[in-house]
Design an enzyme around this catalytic site. Sequence first.
Site, short mmCIF file in Angstrom:
data_model
loop_
_atom_site.label_atom_id
_atom_site.label_comp_id
_atom_site.label_asym_id
_atom_site.label_seq_id
_atom_site.Cartn_x
_atom_site.Cartn_y
_atom_site.Cartn_z
N ASP A 160 0.83 -1.20 0.00
CA ASP A 160 0.00 0.00 0.00
C ASP A 160 0.87 1.26 0.00
OD1 ASP A 160 -2.57 -1.01 -0.11
OD2 ASP A 160 -2.82 -1.11 2.05
N MET A 161 1.91 1.24 0.80
CA MET A 161 2.79 2.41 0.90
C MET A 161 3.49 2.67 -0.43
SD MET A 161 4.31 1.54 4.66
CE MET A 161 5.70 2.64 4.48
#
Length: 389
Positions: A160-161
Site C-alpha cells: 500500500d505504501m
Amino acid sequence: MATMLEGLRVVEISSFVAAPLGGMTLAQLGADVVRVDPVGGAADVRRWPLAPSGTSLLWTGMNKGKRSITVDFRSAEGRDVVTRLAADAGIVLTNAVGRPWLSYEALSEARPDLIHLQIEGRHDGSAAVDYTVNAEVGFPFVTGPPDHGAPVNHVLPAWDMACGLYAATGLLAAERRRSRTGEGARIRLPLHDVALAMAGNLGFLAEAQLGHDRERVGNYLFGGFGRDFALAGGRRVMVVALTTRHFADLCEITGLQETVAELERLLGADFGVDGDRYRHREALAALLAPWFAERTLEEVTEAFRGSAVLWAPYRRFTELDLEGDPLIGEIDQPGVGRLRAPASPLDTGTGDRAPVPAPRLGEHTDAVLADLGLDAADVAALRAKGAVA
C-alpha cells in the site's frame, strides 16, 4: 516545501491507505487535495486504531493537509458535483470501484485533458488488498524463524505504501507531460503489480527463476552479516555490518579480531566478502553473542559511539521520543486533541515543513462548492436535496 505544488488541485475519491497516502504526499508538497467522501464517510472513516473519542487515528493520519467534502454518490445532483470538481481540478486520484460515473471515460467527457489515476487490486480488475497481495507474491514464506513451517504475515502495509508513492509520482509525471503537450492521461495502478514489480526489482523473482528457493533466516540479514543480540537487562539490539569496514569495527570493539581471524583461517573463508560473512553467520553470531549478553544498552551505546558499526536498540512505539525531532510537529487534530504528528519526510532545507491536521469529515463542503462558483442559495438547494451533507 509547502508551496512546491501551489496551484495544483487534485480530487481524491478514496479509502484505506494507498490512495489516501498518494493524495497526502501531494498535499504536503502544497497541492490543494480535495478528498470527496460519501455522506457519512467511506469505509475507512472509523478504521482502527481509534482515539478515545472514537475518531480513527488511521483516517486522520492519512488525510493531513487535505480539504474534505461529503457528497451523496447515489443522487444525480451529488454525482454532478463530483464531475464538476473533477473537471475544475483536472486531476483525479481514486481507488473507488463499481462506479462507472467515476471512470476516466465518463469524467474526461467533462474535461478532455483530464489526468485520472485508478488504483486497482489486480490488472484484470479483480479485488485485492495489501495482505492478500503479500500472500500471493511469496514474502510470508521467507519471513519468520527458520524452523517455522507456516507463512508469517507482515504488519507493515508495504505494498500500500509503495503504491501510494507510485500514485503521487505517476500523477506528477502526467501533469508535467500535460503542461508540455496539453494531453491528459488515464493511468491504472494495480496493487498486485506494485508488489510483483518490487519483488522483481529486489531480485526475488530472478533468484526463483534461477532455481533458488529463498530460505527463512529469522532476524539475520540475508546476504551479509546482521542479527539481533540480547543484552544484559533484557533489551535487544539490531547490529548490521554491510561493509568490510563495518565488520572490522565490530570485531575491534568487541575484541574479537584475533578470534575471528582464526575462525576465518579454519573455515577457509574470507570475511571481507559479504557472502562468506553470510554463509558463516551462525558461527560469527555465536562469537559475538556473549559480548552483548554481558553489557547493558548504555554500555553498548558508549562502546559503539563514533564507530562505523550500524546498530539500533529495539523499541516499542510507546518508547519513541518524538520531542525535538525535526520531522515532528504538534497539531490540534479535530476529534483527537493535541498530539505530535509527522510532516513530509522530504526536507528541502527551507525550514518551512510542518504537519497540518486532517480535516473534519465534510469540513470544507461549502468552501469547495464556492470554488466551483456556487452561491449560498445553490449550496442550500443541494443540501436540501441531500446531495451534499
